[in-house]
Write a protein that holds these residues in place. Structure first.
Motif, short mmCIF file in Angstrom:
data_model
loop_
_atom_site.label_atom_id
_atom_site.label_comp_id
_atom_site.label_asym_id
_atom_site.label_seq_id
_atom_site.Cartn_x
_atom_site.Cartn_y
_atom_site.Cartn_z
N THR A 38 0.83 -1.20 0.00
CA THR A 38 0.00 0.00 0.00
C THR A 38 0.86 1.25 0.00
O THR A 38 0.51 2.24 -0.63
CB THR A 38 -0.97 0.03 1.20
N THR A 39 1.99 1.23 0.68
CA THR A 39 2.88 2.39 0.67
C THR A 39 3.40 2.65 -0.73
O THR A 39 3.43 3.79 -1.19
CB THR A 39 4.05 2.19 1.64
N SER A 40 3.80 1.59 -1.44
CA SER A 40 4.31 1.79 -2.79
C SER A 40 3.20 2.28 -3.72
O SER A 40 3.44 3.09 -4.60
CB SER A 40 4.93 0.50 -3.33
N GLN A 41 1.97 1.80 -3.52
CA GLN A 41 0.86 2.26 -4.34
C GLN A 41 0.55 3.73 -4.07
O GLN A 41 0.28 4.49 -4.99
CB GLN A 41 -0.40 1.43 -4.07
N GLN A 42 0.60 4.15 -2.79
CA GLN A 42 0.34 5.54 -2.45
C GLN A 42 1.41 6.44 -3.04
O GLN A 42 1.11 7.50 -3.57
CB GLN A 42 0.27 5.72 -0.95
N ASN A 43 2.66 6.03 -2.95
CA ASN A 43 3.74 6.84 -3.52
C ASN A 43 3.63 6.92 -5.03
O ASN A 43 3.91 7.96 -5.62
CB ASN A 43 5.11 6.28 -3.12
N ALA A 44 3.21 5.84 -5.68
CA ALA A 44 3.05 5.86 -7.13
C ALA A 44 1.92 6.79 -7.53
O ALA A 44 1.97 7.44 -8.56
CB ALA A 44 2.79 4.45 -7.65
N ALA A 45 0.87 6.87 -6.70
CA ALA A 45 -0.27 7.72 -7.03
C ALA A 45 0.08 9.19 -6.91
O ALA A 45 -0.50 10.02 -7.58
CB ALA A 45 -1.45 7.38 -6.13
N THR A 46 1.02 9.55 -6.04
CA THR A 46 1.35 10.95 -5.82
C THR A 46 2.60 11.38 -6.57
O THR A 46 3.07 12.49 -6.39
CB THR A 46 1.52 11.24 -4.32
N THR A 47 3.16 10.52 -7.39
CA THR A 47 4.34 10.87 -8.16
C THR A 47 3.95 11.84 -9.27
O THR A 47 3.01 11.60 -10.01
CB THR A 47 4.99 9.62 -8.78
N VAL A 48 4.68 12.93 -9.34
CA VAL A 48 4.43 13.93 -10.37
C VAL A 48 5.50 13.76 -11.43
O VAL A 48 6.66 14.11 -11.23
CB VAL A 48 4.45 15.35 -9.78
N ASP A 49 5.11 13.18 -12.56
CA ASP A 49 6.04 12.94 -13.65
C ASP A 49 5.66 13.85 -14.82
O ASP A 49 4.66 13.63 -15.48
CB ASP A 49 5.98 11.47 -14.08
N LEU A 50 6.47 14.86 -15.03
CA LEU A 50 6.25 15.79 -16.14
C LEU A 50 7.34 15.68 -17.18
O LEU A 50 7.60 16.62 -17.94
CB LEU A 50 6.17 17.23 -15.60
N SER A 51 7.98 14.52 -17.25
CA SER A 51 9.14 14.35 -18.13
C SER A 51 8.77 14.33 -19.61
O SER A 51 9.57 14.73 -20.44
CB SER A 51 9.88 13.07 -17.76
N SER A 52 7.60 13.86 -19.93
CA SER A 52 7.19 13.81 -21.35
C SER A 52 5.79 14.39 -21.49
O SER A 52 5.06 14.53 -20.51
CB SER A 52 7.23 12.37 -21.86
N ASP A 53 5.43 14.69 -22.72
CA ASP A 53 4.09 15.22 -22.97
C ASP A 53 3.01 14.21 -22.61
O ASP A 53 1.97 14.58 -22.08
CB ASP A 53 3.95 15.61 -24.45
N GLU A 54 3.29 12.94 -22.88
CA GLU A 54 2.30 11.90 -22.59
C GLU A 54 2.09 11.74 -21.09
O GLU A 54 0.95 11.64 -20.62
CB GLU A 54 2.75 10.56 -23.20
#
Length: 175
Positions: A38-54
């Motif tokens: 659950t911790t890894s899922q929560q961290n994945a949900a709040t990750t802000v990835d603006l590296s590509s347009d997609e």
């Protein structure tokens, strides 16, 4: 919240091996595995990835969806329309501030936006929260007469029986 827990439980069921006649994991091991999952899922949900347009497009679509589908109609309309108008011009720090606002509970958020209760101090420094709150306050000032609004510290509940003004009438709202 319940839907998120159900999704996590279903994902955990896929990850864990099916029960077999052999002894299963001890309770402590299973708890550690569930906690890590659950911790890894929560961290994945709040990750802000603006590296590509997609990835930026996906993140912005997810934020608009989360703001419009909260299950609290008034908040869906207020928060959803504000996010839809402003999310495309946000930088990473404002997106993180928006995520912080989206993680708040609906009833509390509505009370803070409408001025029924004072928000916590750390939330007052959140630029997204203050922008949405000022928009709501401005709309209330323009479109709602003061006698229809709650006084600070009182619930904002108005109903069909507000005209009862006798001993047995409500103090406020539709009690």
């Amino acid at each position: 919240m319940a839907a998120a827990l159900l999704r996590r439980a279903l994902l955990l069921r896929r990850v864990l091996p099916s029960p077999s006649p052999s002894p299963t994991l001890p309770a402590a091991s299973a708890h550690r595995l569930l906690s890590a999952f659950t911790t890894s899922q929560q961290n994945a949900a709040t990750t802000v990835d603006l590296s590509s347009d997609e990835s930026r497009r996906r993140l912005l679509n997810r934020l608009v969806y989360r703001s419009k589908q909260r299950g609290f109609l008034e908040l869906d309309l207020v928060l959803g329309s504000w996010v839809e108008q402003h999310v495309h011009s946000m930088d990473e720090s404002n997106i993180r501030a928006l995520l912080q606002v989206l993680d708040l509970e609906n009833p509390d958020l509505w009370k803070w936006f409408t001025g029924q209760e004072q928000p916590p101090e750390d939330l007052n420094s959140n630029p997204v929260f203050t922008a949405i709150k000022s928009k709501v306050t401005d709309n209330l000032s323009k479109h709602a007469s003061p006698e229809t609004r709650s006084t600070p510290g009182q619930p904002w509940v108005r109903g069909w029986d507000d005209i009862k003004k006798g001993k047995d009438g409500p103090k406020y709202g539709n009690q």
